[in-house]
Design a protein around this motif. Structure first.
Motif, PDB file in Angstrom:
ATOM      1  N   VAL A   3     -49.002  30.430  49.204  1.00 13.17           N
ATOM      2  CA  VAL A   3     -49.579  31.722  49.571  1.00 13.17           C
ATOM      3  C   VAL A   3     -48.483  32.764  49.740  1.00 13.17           C
ATOM      4  CG1 VAL A   3     -50.848  32.949  51.380  1.00 13.17           C
ATOM      5  CG2 VAL A   3     -51.640  30.715  50.605  1.00 13.17           C
ATOM      6  N   ARG A   4     -47.393  32.391  50.391  1.00 11.43           N
ATOM      7  CA  ARG A   4     -46.298  33.338  50.578  1.00 11.43           C
ATOM      8  C   ARG A   4     -45.641  33.709  49.255  1.00 11.43           C
ATOM      9  NH1 ARG A   4     -43.345  30.554  55.849  1.00 11.43           N
ATOM     10  NH2 ARG A   4     -44.893  31.233  57.408  1.00 11.43           N
ATOM     11  N   ALA A   5     -45.526  32.723  48.361  1.00 12.75           N
ATOM     12  CA  ALA A   5     -44.945  33.028  47.047  1.00 12.75           C
ATOM     13  C   ALA A   5     -45.828  33.989  46.269  1.00 12.75           C
ATOM     14  CB  ALA A   5     -44.743  31.732  46.265  1.00 12.75           C
ATOM     15  N   PHE A   6     -47.144  33.793  46.337  1.00 11.24           N
ATOM     16  CA  PHE A   6     -48.065  34.713  45.666  1.00 11.24           C
ATOM     17  C   PHE A   6     -47.990  36.103  46.290  1.00 11.24           C
ATOM     18  CE2 PHE A   6     -52.263  36.705  45.321  1.00 11.24           C
ATOM     19  CZ  PHE A   6     -52.436  36.697  43.945  1.00 11.24           C
ATOM     20  N   ASP A   7     -47.855  36.150  47.611  1.00 14.09           N
ATOM     21  CA  ASP A   7     -47.754  37.446  48.299  1.00 14.09           C
ATOM     22  C   ASP A   7     -46.481  38.179  47.898  1.00 14.09           C
ATOM     23  OD1 ASP A   7     -48.252  39.551  49.996  1.00 14.09           O
ATOM     24  OD2 ASP A   7     -47.484  38.537  51.773  1.00 14.09           O
ATOM     25  N   ARG A   8     -45.344  37.446  47.790  1.00 16.84           N
ATOM     26  CA  ARG A   8     -44.099  38.095  47.388  1.00 16.84           C
ATOM     27  C   ARG A   8     -44.152  38.574  45.947  1.00 16.84           C
ATOM     28  NH1 ARG A   8     -41.786  33.747  50.432  1.00 16.84           N
ATOM     29  NH2 ARG A   8     -41.569  32.548  48.497  1.00 16.84           N
ATOM     30  N   ALA A   9     -44.813  37.792  45.079  1.00 11.39           N
ATOM     31  CA  ALA A   9     -44.854  38.149  43.661  1.00 11.39           C
ATOM     32  C   ALA A   9     -45.835  39.292  43.394  1.00 11.39           C
ATOM     33  CB  ALA A   9     -45.227  36.927  42.824  1.00 11.39           C
ATOM     34  N   ARG A  10     -46.996  39.300  44.092  1.00 16.28           N
ATOM     35  CA  ARG A  10     -48.040  40.312  43.835  1.00 16.28           C
ATOM     36  C   ARG A  10     -48.580  40.826  45.169  1.00 16.28           C
ATOM     37  NH1 ARG A  10     -48.615  35.978  40.528  1.00 16.28           N
ATOM     38  NH2 ARG A  10     -48.498  36.344  38.263  1.00 16.28           N
ATOM     39  N   PRO A  11     -47.799  41.633  45.865  1.00 19.19           N
ATOM     40  CA  PRO A  11     -48.255  42.095  47.186  1.00 19.19           C
ATOM     41  C   PRO A  11     -49.517  42.950  47.122  1.00 19.19           C
ATOM     42  CG  PRO A  11     -46.278  43.273  46.498  1.00 19.19           C
ATOM     43  CD  PRO A  11     -46.474  42.165  45.525  1.00 19.19           C
ATOM     44  N   LEU A  12     -49.641  43.804  46.109  1.00 22.32           N
ATOM     45  CA  LEU A  12     -50.827  44.662  46.015  1.00 22.32           C
ATOM     46  C   LEU A  12     -52.075  43.835  45.744  1.00 22.32           C
ATOM     47  CD1 LEU A  12     -51.813  47.567  46.099  1.00 22.32           C
ATOM     48  CD2 LEU A  12     -51.409  47.719  43.624  1.00 22.32           C
ATOM     49  N   ALA A  13     -51.957  42.816  44.889  1.00 22.79           N
ATOM     50  CA  ALA A  13     -53.116  41.965  44.611  1.00 22.79           C
ATOM     51  C   ALA A  13     -53.550  41.214  45.869  1.00 22.79           C
ATOM     52  CB  ALA A  13     -52.768  40.981  43.492  1.00 22.79           C
ATOM     53  N   ASP A  38     -53.055  42.171  49.036  1.00 19.39           N
ATOM     54  CA  ASP A  38     -53.671  43.137  49.947  1.00 19.39           C
ATOM     55  C   ASP A  38     -55.085  43.484  49.498  1.00 19.39           C
ATOM     56  OD1 ASP A  38     -51.401  43.149  51.453  1.00 19.39           O
ATOM     57  OD2 ASP A  38     -50.594  45.004  50.579  1.00 19.39           O
ATOM     58  N   GLY A  39     -55.279  43.602  48.177  1.00 19.25           N
ATOM     59  CA  GLY A  39     -56.622  43.902  47.676  1.00 19.25           C
ATOM     60  C   GLY A  39     -57.606  42.786  47.968  1.00 19.25           C
ATOM     61  N   LEU A  40     -57.173  41.519  47.785  1.00 20.16           N
ATOM     62  CA  LEU A  40     -58.059  40.386  48.075  1.00 20.16           C
ATOM     63  C   LEU A  40     -58.428  40.328  49.552  1.00 20.16           C
ATOM     64  CD1 LEU A  40     -56.435  37.570  45.885  1.00 20.16           C
ATOM     65  CD2 LEU A  40     -58.645  38.694  45.513  1.00 20.16           C
ATOM     66  N   LEU A  41     -57.409  40.530  50.414  1.00 25.58           N
ATOM     67  CA  LEU A  41     -57.676  40.485  51.854  1.00 25.58           C
ATOM     68  C   LEU A  41     -58.603  41.617  52.284  1.00 25.58           C
ATOM     69  CD1 LEU A  41     -56.925  38.989  54.472  1.00 25.58           C
ATOM     70  CD2 LEU A  41     -55.083  40.656  54.790  1.00 25.58           C
ATOM     71  N   THR A  42     -58.367  42.798  51.741  1.00 22.94           N
ATOM     72  CA  THR A  42     -59.223  43.939  52.093  1.00 22.94           C
ATOM     73  C   THR A  42     -60.646  43.717  51.601  1.00 22.94           C
ATOM     74  OG1 THR A  42     -57.310  45.412  51.982  1.00 22.94           O
ATOM     75  CG2 THR A  42     -59.494  46.425  51.864  1.00 22.94           C
ATOM     76  N   PRO A  57     -59.237  50.604  55.082  1.00 25.09           N
ATOM     77  CA  PRO A  57     -57.821  50.993  55.237  1.00 25.09           C
ATOM     78  C   PRO A  57     -56.839  49.823  55.334  1.00 25.09           C
ATOM     79  CG  PRO A  57     -59.212  52.299  56.693  1.00 25.09           C
ATOM     80  CD  PRO A  57     -60.059  51.205  56.147  1.00 25.09           C
ATOM     81  N   LEU A  58     -57.341  48.588  55.438  1.00 25.76           N
ATOM     82  CA  LEU A  58     -56.416  47.446  55.498  1.00 25.76           C
ATOM     83  C   LEU A  58     -55.564  47.328  54.235  1.00 25.76           C
ATOM     84  CD1 LEU A  58     -58.670  44.680  57.110  1.00 25.76           C
ATOM     85  CD2 LEU A  58     -56.883  46.023  58.202  1.00 25.76           C
ATOM     86  N   LEU A  59     -55.997  47.994  53.153  1.00 23.28           N
ATOM     87  CA  LEU A  59     -55.229  47.940  51.921  1.00 23.28           C
ATOM     88  C   LEU A  59     -53.832  48.538  52.108  1.00 23.28           C
ATOM     89  CD1 LEU A  59     -55.352  47.234  48.873  1.00 23.28           C
ATOM     90  CD2 LEU A  59     -56.157  49.580  48.477  1.00 23.28           C
ATOM     91  N   TRP A  60     -53.676  49.453  53.066  1.00 27.73           N
ATOM     92  CA  TRP A  60     -52.390  50.112  53.305  1.00 27.73           C
ATOM     93  C   TRP A  60     -51.737  49.666  54.619  1.00 27.73           C
ATOM     94  CZ3 TRP A  60     -56.878  52.643  51.783  1.00 27.73           C
ATOM     95  CH2 TRP A  60     -56.881  53.135  50.474  1.00 27.73           C
ATOM     96  N   ARG A  61     -52.160  48.528  55.141  1.00 24.40           N
ATOM     97  CA  ARG A  61     -51.706  48.122  56.470  1.00 24.40           C
ATOM     98  C   ARG A  61     -50.218  47.840  56.518  1.00 24.40           C
ATOM     99  NH1 ARG A  61     -52.918  43.545  53.921  1.00 24.40           N
ATOM    100  NH2 ARG A  61     -51.822  41.635  54.511  1.00 24.40           N
ATOM    101  N   ARG A  62     -49.613  47.415  55.398  1.00 23.59           N
ATOM    102  CA  ARG A  62     -48.182  47.107  55.402  1.00 23.59           C
ATOM    103  C   ARG A  62     -47.325  48.314  55.033  1.00 23.59           C
ATOM    104  NH1 ARG A  62     -47.539  41.215  52.538  1.00 23.59           N
ATOM    105  NH2 ARG A  62     -48.916  42.116  50.956  1.00 23.59           N
ATOM    106  N   ARG A  63     -47.859  49.207  54.238  1.00 22.11           N
ATOM    107  CA  ARG A  63     -47.072  50.376  53.835  1.00 22.11           C
ATOM    108  C   ARG A  63     -47.146  51.504  54.858  1.00 22.11           C
ATOM    109  NH1 ARG A  63     -49.618  50.889  47.959  1.00 22.11           N
ATOM    110  NH2 ARG A  63     -51.269  49.772  49.067  1.00 22.11           N
ATOM    111  N   ARG A  64     -48.328  51.737  55.464  1.00 21.67           N
ATOM    112  CA  ARG A  64     -48.509  52.817  56.431  1.00 21.67           C
ATOM    113  C   ARG A  64     -49.311  52.299  57.628  1.00 21.67           C
ATOM    114  NH1 ARG A  64     -45.387  54.583  53.361  1.00 21.67           N
ATOM    115  NH2 ARG A  64     -45.365  56.613  52.274  1.00 21.67           N
TER     116      ARG A  64
END
Length: 463
Positions: free
Chosen positions: A70-80, A82-86, A126-133
């Motif tokens: 899961v962490r490797a997928f998050d590092r490789a595709r952070p936007l994807a 965040d989109g799945l979680l949102t 808004p969780l889509l931007w939780r890490r950036r803003r």
């Protein structure tokens, strides 16, 4: 090396650091070197995967492997990610509204369904931007949280603010985390003033959730920083190990070059002197010429034997390498005999009482090589003269051994020593500095002659 001018140097102790091991996976034979130690420090490929291998526990192993994926997928595709979680939380909020589940905890179940749906989307999207803003996301959710409490809807989606708080605790400074807590709790405090229920029924659950999210984020952040520190330390240790291997290889090359200079330089000088004397005596005394040829053969064989012993250590396996000990002070007589055979009269004097414990082998080798190099320089650079002679004096004092090598020769008029590299005196000083010793080399005065003076402590200094 040119015999001009006097020199005096006291060098610092050179390091004898040795790399204990090569890179991971290298195996050394017992009591010997691994292949490629000399001049070939480890340069194998490094792996960039710093993730620790999961343990062998049957329950935690699969969980750790899943977490790593899961962490490797998050590092490789952070936007994807965040989109799945949102999308998951948006779907959860919509289902809570469509099934009417929010009414089971609502203070006022009669709140408009459209308002509840809008508030659910405002908490989850808004969780889509939780890490950036993260602070901006909380500020967007704050008025929605106030409306949620003020109307009495009390939808469960309001707890999604704690996900943002968790991200702030993991990545942001503590001061930002304090601001985040204030943004989350302020609407609850204001809304609880209007609610007919006790304030703790509205405020306490969110306070507990906020504290849990903040503590969980701090724990994750602490573990992450600890892991990064371990990885950084491992990287630094690996770099230091490689550096030590390079230093050890350089020191070994220097030692071998110094030994070869002493062996080849001395023996070739002796052979040259014998050859010149034999050529001079060939016409008048064939017997003396034959003696010179015999001495040349003996000296050549000794030089070859010493070179084979020195180079055999590098080429042969440890069990097959020649273990002949290095020269000591007891071998000075044999050295002077060879020099006398080359045509240079040498006298040896010893003064003082030697210590009960003889000097260490390294110190004895240093004295031997200094005497050898000094006499070699006399053979090479002193002008041929029937009165040319040299003296070697060893003086034992309290804790110090002094070696004085002097001659009465004048420099050759056709001396081509300037074409040399001048490593003889430098090598002698390096040998002396290994044991905190000093070495002086130069003319003793306006008269002809040359003198080398070595002062060598017989015990290591406390430093």
């Amino acid at each position: 090396m040119t015999r001009t001018g006097a020199g005096h140097a006291v060098d610092g102790r050179t390091s004898d650091e040795r790399a204990a091991d090569g890179r991971k996976g290298d195996e050394r034979p017992a009591g010997g070197r691994a292949a490629g130690d000399i001049g070939d420090p480890p340069t194998g490929p490094r792996t960039d995967d710093r993730t620790p291998t999961p343990g062998g526990f049957p329950l935690t192993g699969p969980l750790q492997r899943l977490t790593q994926r899961v962490r490797a997928f998050d590092r490789a595709r952070p936007l994807a990610w965040d989109g799945l979680l949102t999308a998951f939380w948006v779907l959860f909020a919509v289902l809570d509204v469509s099934t009417g589940g929010w009414r089971t905890v609502a203070v006022d179940p009669t709140v408009s369904g459209h308002l509840v749906l809008a508030m659910s989307a405002a908490f989850s999207a808004p969780l889509l931007w939780r890490r950036r803003r993260p602070l901006t996301v909380l500020l967007v959710m704050a008025p929605v949280s106030l409306v949620n409490v003020w109307t009495g809807a009390m939808i469960q989606a309001s707890f999604l603010q704690e996900i943002v708080v968790f991200n702030i605790a993991v990545r942001q400074p503590v001061r930002t985390l304090a601001w985040a807590g204030g943004i989350v709790l302020a609407p609850l405090v204001i809304g609880s003033l209007r609610s007919p229920d006790p304030w703790n029924t509205l405020f306490a659950p969110h306070l507990y959730a906020l504290a849990f999210a903040a503590l969980a984020g701090i724990v994750v952040r602490t573990r992450k920083e600890y892991t990064e520190a371990l990885v950084d330390r491992a990287d630094r240790l690996e770099r230091e190990r490689d550096q030590q291997a390079r230093l050890a290889a350089a020191a070994e090359r220097t030692r071998i070059a110094r030994e070869m200079h002493d062996i080849i330089g001395h023996n070739l000088s002796v052979i040259t002197g014998l050859a010149d004397g034999g050529a001079y005596a060939a016409a008048k005394s064939p017997e003396r010429a034959a003696q010179a040829l015999d001495a040349i053969g003996t000296t050549s064989r000794q030089a070859l034997a010493e070179l084979r012993r020195l180079l055999g250590v590098l080429r042969d396996p440890p069990a097959e390498a020649d273990r002949t000990p290095q020269p000591t002070l007891d071998d000075l007589d044999a050295l002077l005999t060879g020099v006398r055979a080359a045509g240079l009269p040498v006298r040896l004097h010893r003064h003082g009482t030697p210590p009960a414990l003889p000097p260490t082998p390294g110190r004895q080798l240093t004295v031997y090589r200094v005497v050898q190099e000094a006499l070699t320089n006399t053979l090479k650079h002193a002008s041929p003269d029937p009165s040319l002679a040299a003296e070697v004096t060893l003086v034992y004092r309290s804790g110090v051994l002094e070696a004085l090598i002097s001659d009465n020769g004048a420099p050759r008029s056709d001396d081509d020593a300037s074409a040399g590299s001048g490593q003889g005196i430098t090598g002698m000083r390096e040998r002396a500095s290994l044991y905190d010793g000093t070495l002086e080399a130069g003319r003793p005065g306006p008269a002809t002659g040359w003198r080398v003076r070595l002062l060598l402590p017989l015990e290591d200094s406390p430093s």
